[in-house]
Design a protein around this motif. Structure first.
Motif, mmCIF file in Angstrom:
data_model
loop_
_atom_site.group_PDB
_atom_site.id
_atom_site.type_symbol
_atom_site.label_atom_id
_atom_site.label_comp_id
_atom_site.label_asym_id
_atom_site.label_seq_id
_atom_site.Cartn_x
_atom_site.Cartn_y
_atom_site.Cartn_z
ATOM 1 N N LYS A 23 15.007 -46.540 -27.620
ATOM 2 C CA LYS A 23 14.465 -45.473 -28.461
ATOM 3 C C LYS A 23 13.633 -45.998 -29.623
ATOM 4 N N CYS A 24 14.168 -46.912 -30.394
ATOM 5 C CA CYS A 24 13.442 -47.384 -31.582
ATOM 6 C C CYS A 24 12.279 -48.306 -31.222
ATOM 7 N N GLU A 25 12.359 -48.973 -30.091
ATOM 8 C CA GLU A 25 11.237 -49.770 -29.612
ATOM 9 C C GLU A 25 10.055 -48.840 -29.298
ATOM 10 N N LEU A 26 10.336 -47.734 -28.607
ATOM 11 C CA LEU A 26 9.289 -46.764 -28.301
ATOM 12 C C LEU A 26 8.775 -46.115 -29.580
ATOM 13 N N PHE A 27 9.668 -45.822 -30.501
ATOM 14 C CA PHE A 27 9.307 -45.252 -31.800
ATOM 15 C C PHE A 27 8.257 -46.137 -32.490
ATOM 16 N N SER A 28 8.516 -47.444 -32.539
ATOM 17 C CA SER A 28 7.584 -48.382 -33.177
ATOM 18 C C SER A 28 6.245 -48.419 -32.455
ATOM 19 N N HIS A 45 9.373 -35.905 -32.132
ATOM 20 C CA HIS A 45 8.983 -34.982 -31.062
ATOM 21 C C HIS A 45 8.519 -35.760 -29.826
ATOM 22 N N TRP A 46 7.738 -36.815 -30.058
ATOM 23 C CA TRP A 46 7.266 -37.645 -28.951
ATOM 24 C C TRP A 46 8.438 -38.363 -28.273
ATOM 25 N N ILE A 47 9.381 -38.841 -29.086
ATOM 26 C CA ILE A 47 10.571 -39.507 -28.538
ATOM 27 C C ILE A 47 11.361 -38.519 -27.695
ATOM 28 N N CYS A 48 11.537 -37.315 -28.213
ATOM 29 C CA CYS A 48 12.262 -36.280 -27.483
ATOM 30 C C CYS A 48 11.571 -35.971 -26.158
ATOM 31 N N LEU A 49 10.252 -35.859 -26.188
ATOM 32 C CA LEU A 49 9.489 -35.605 -24.963
ATOM 33 C C LEU A 49 9.747 -36.711 -23.946
ATOM 34 N N ALA A 50 9.644 -37.965 -24.379
ATOM 35 C CA ALA A 50 9.851 -39.094 -23.462
ATOM 36 C C ALA A 50 11.284 -39.139 -22.939
ATOM 37 N N LEU A 51 12.240 -38.767 -23.793
ATOM 38 C CA LEU A 51 13.644 -38.747 -23.366
ATOM 39 C C LEU A 51 13.847 -37.725 -22.256
ATOM 40 N N TYR A 52 13.430 -36.497 -22.481
ATOM 41 C CA TYR A 52 13.636 -35.456 -21.484
ATOM 42 C C TYR A 52 12.739 -35.614 -20.262
ATOM 43 N N VAL A 66 5.256 -28.511 -6.977
ATOM 44 C CA VAL A 66 3.892 -28.056 -7.227
ATOM 45 C C VAL A 66 3.002 -29.223 -7.634
ATOM 46 N N SER A 67 3.489 -30.018 -8.566
ATOM 47 C CA SER A 67 2.660 -31.068 -9.151
ATOM 48 C C SER A 67 3.376 -32.410 -9.147
ATOM 49 N N PRO A 68 2.658 -33.485 -8.756
ATOM 50 C CA PRO A 68 3.216 -34.819 -8.951
ATOM 51 C C PRO A 68 3.062 -35.180 -10.434
ATOM 52 N N ASN A 69 4.114 -35.715 -11.032
ATOM 53 C CA ASN A 69 4.102 -36.042 -12.460
ATOM 54 C C ASN A 69 4.452 -37.507 -12.642
ATOM 55 N N TYR A 70 3.727 -38.166 -13.560
ATOM 56 C CA TYR A 70 3.759 -39.622 -13.642
ATOM 57 C C TYR A 70 4.112 -40.150 -15.027
ATOM 58 N N GLY A 71 4.931 -41.204 -15.036
ATOM 59 C CA GLY A 71 5.125 -42.023 -16.216
ATOM 60 C C GLY A 71 6.058 -41.463 -17.278
ATOM 61 N N ILE A 72 6.021 -42.111 -18.410
ATOM 62 C CA ILE A 72 6.948 -41.840 -19.500
ATOM 63 C C ILE A 72 6.806 -40.421 -20.061
ATOM 64 N N PHE A 73 5.590 -39.847 -19.981
ATOM 65 C CA PHE A 73 5.365 -38.479 -20.463
ATOM 66 C C PHE A 73 5.238 -37.468 -19.329
ATOM 67 N N LEU A 138 15.493 -31.380 -36.635
ATOM 68 C CA LEU A 138 16.577 -32.245 -37.110
ATOM 69 C C LEU A 138 16.579 -33.557 -36.332
ATOM 70 N N ALA A 139 16.460 -33.475 -34.998
ATOM 71 C CA ALA A 139 16.458 -34.680 -34.169
ATOM 72 C C ALA A 139 15.286 -35.578 -34.538
ATOM 73 N N SER A 140 14.144 -34.978 -34.801
ATOM 74 C CA SER A 140 12.965 -35.740 -35.189
ATOM 75 C C SER A 140 13.209 -36.499 -36.489
ATOM 76 N N GLU A 141 13.766 -35.820 -37.467
ATOM 77 C CA GLU A 141 14.022 -36.450 -38.757
ATOM 78 C C GLU A 141 15.090 -37.539 -38.648
ATOM 79 N N VAL A 142 16.144 -37.287 -37.889
ATOM 80 C CA VAL A 142 17.218 -38.282 -37.743
ATOM 81 C C VAL A 142 16.699 -39.498 -36.980
ATOM 82 N N THR A 143 15.896 -39.281 -35.952
ATOM 83 C CA THR A 143 15.317 -40.400 -35.208
ATOM 84 C C THR A 143 14.457 -41.254 -36.121
#
Length: 174
Positions: A23-28, A45-52, A66-73, A138-143
């Motif tokens: 998580k914090c590696e991606l954050f940086s 928000h970006w971290i949350c997106l990548a997590l889910y 319907v759609s092929p979806n690729y990668g971290i996002f 809240l998750a964004s601020e705590v992250t």
């Protein structure tokens, strides 16, 4: 001749490596690409997106029927990249396989394009809808706090804060 083919195959596999970020590696990494505050979205928000979307896995591929979806996002192969098998608008002008390696520079650039070209902003991603419901601020601020303090161990000790005590997934649970 068979040995030559096998060596070539192994080299092709070795050049395409995936990565599962911490998580914090991606954050940086995202911070270095100026995503904090990009069109009003914080790094959390970006971290949350990548997590889910991918659980921080750059090699994550999903076909939702319907759609092929690729990668971290989980960028759509029908809209943002081309996989050569389906019609695609290819708005990011890139081959979808580029989103499946350990270099997420192209993923980030395309994600910025998604935000800039859509009126829905982050709601373009179904995964982000889960993040925006209720606890995402809240998750964004705590992250942000966790990852900032993790880089400053002396401050973390003074504050009695242990960034490993609470997982990010726990923060997102209502």
């Amino acid at each position: 001749m068979k040995a030559y083919g096998l060596v070539l195959f192994c080299l092709l596999i070795a050049t395409k490596e995936a990565k599962v970020f911490e998580k914090c590696e991606l954050f940086s990494y995202l911070k270095a690409f100026d995503l904090d505050g990009f069109h009003g979205f914080r790094l959390g928000h970006w971290i949350c997106l990548a997590l889910y979307a991918s659980e921080f896995d750059t090699e994550h591929y999903e076909f939702d029927g319907v759609s092929p979806n690729y990668g971290i996002f989980q960028l759509s192969g029908l809209t943002w990249c081309s996989n050569g098998r389906h019609y695609s608008e290819n708005r990011c002008k890139i081959d979808c396989d580029k989103f499946l390696d350990d270099d997420i520079t192209d993923d980030i650039m395309c994600a910025k394009t998604v935000i800039m070209q859509t009126n829905e902003e982050m709601m373009t991603w179904t995964s982000q809808f889960l993040c925006i419901q209720g606890t995402s601020h809240l998750a964004s601020e705590v992250t942000t706090l966790q990852c900032t303090m993790q880089r400053m161990p002396n401050l973390s000790r003074l504050a009695g804060f242990n960034s490993h005590r609470v997982s990010f997934a726990q923060l997102l649970t209502p």
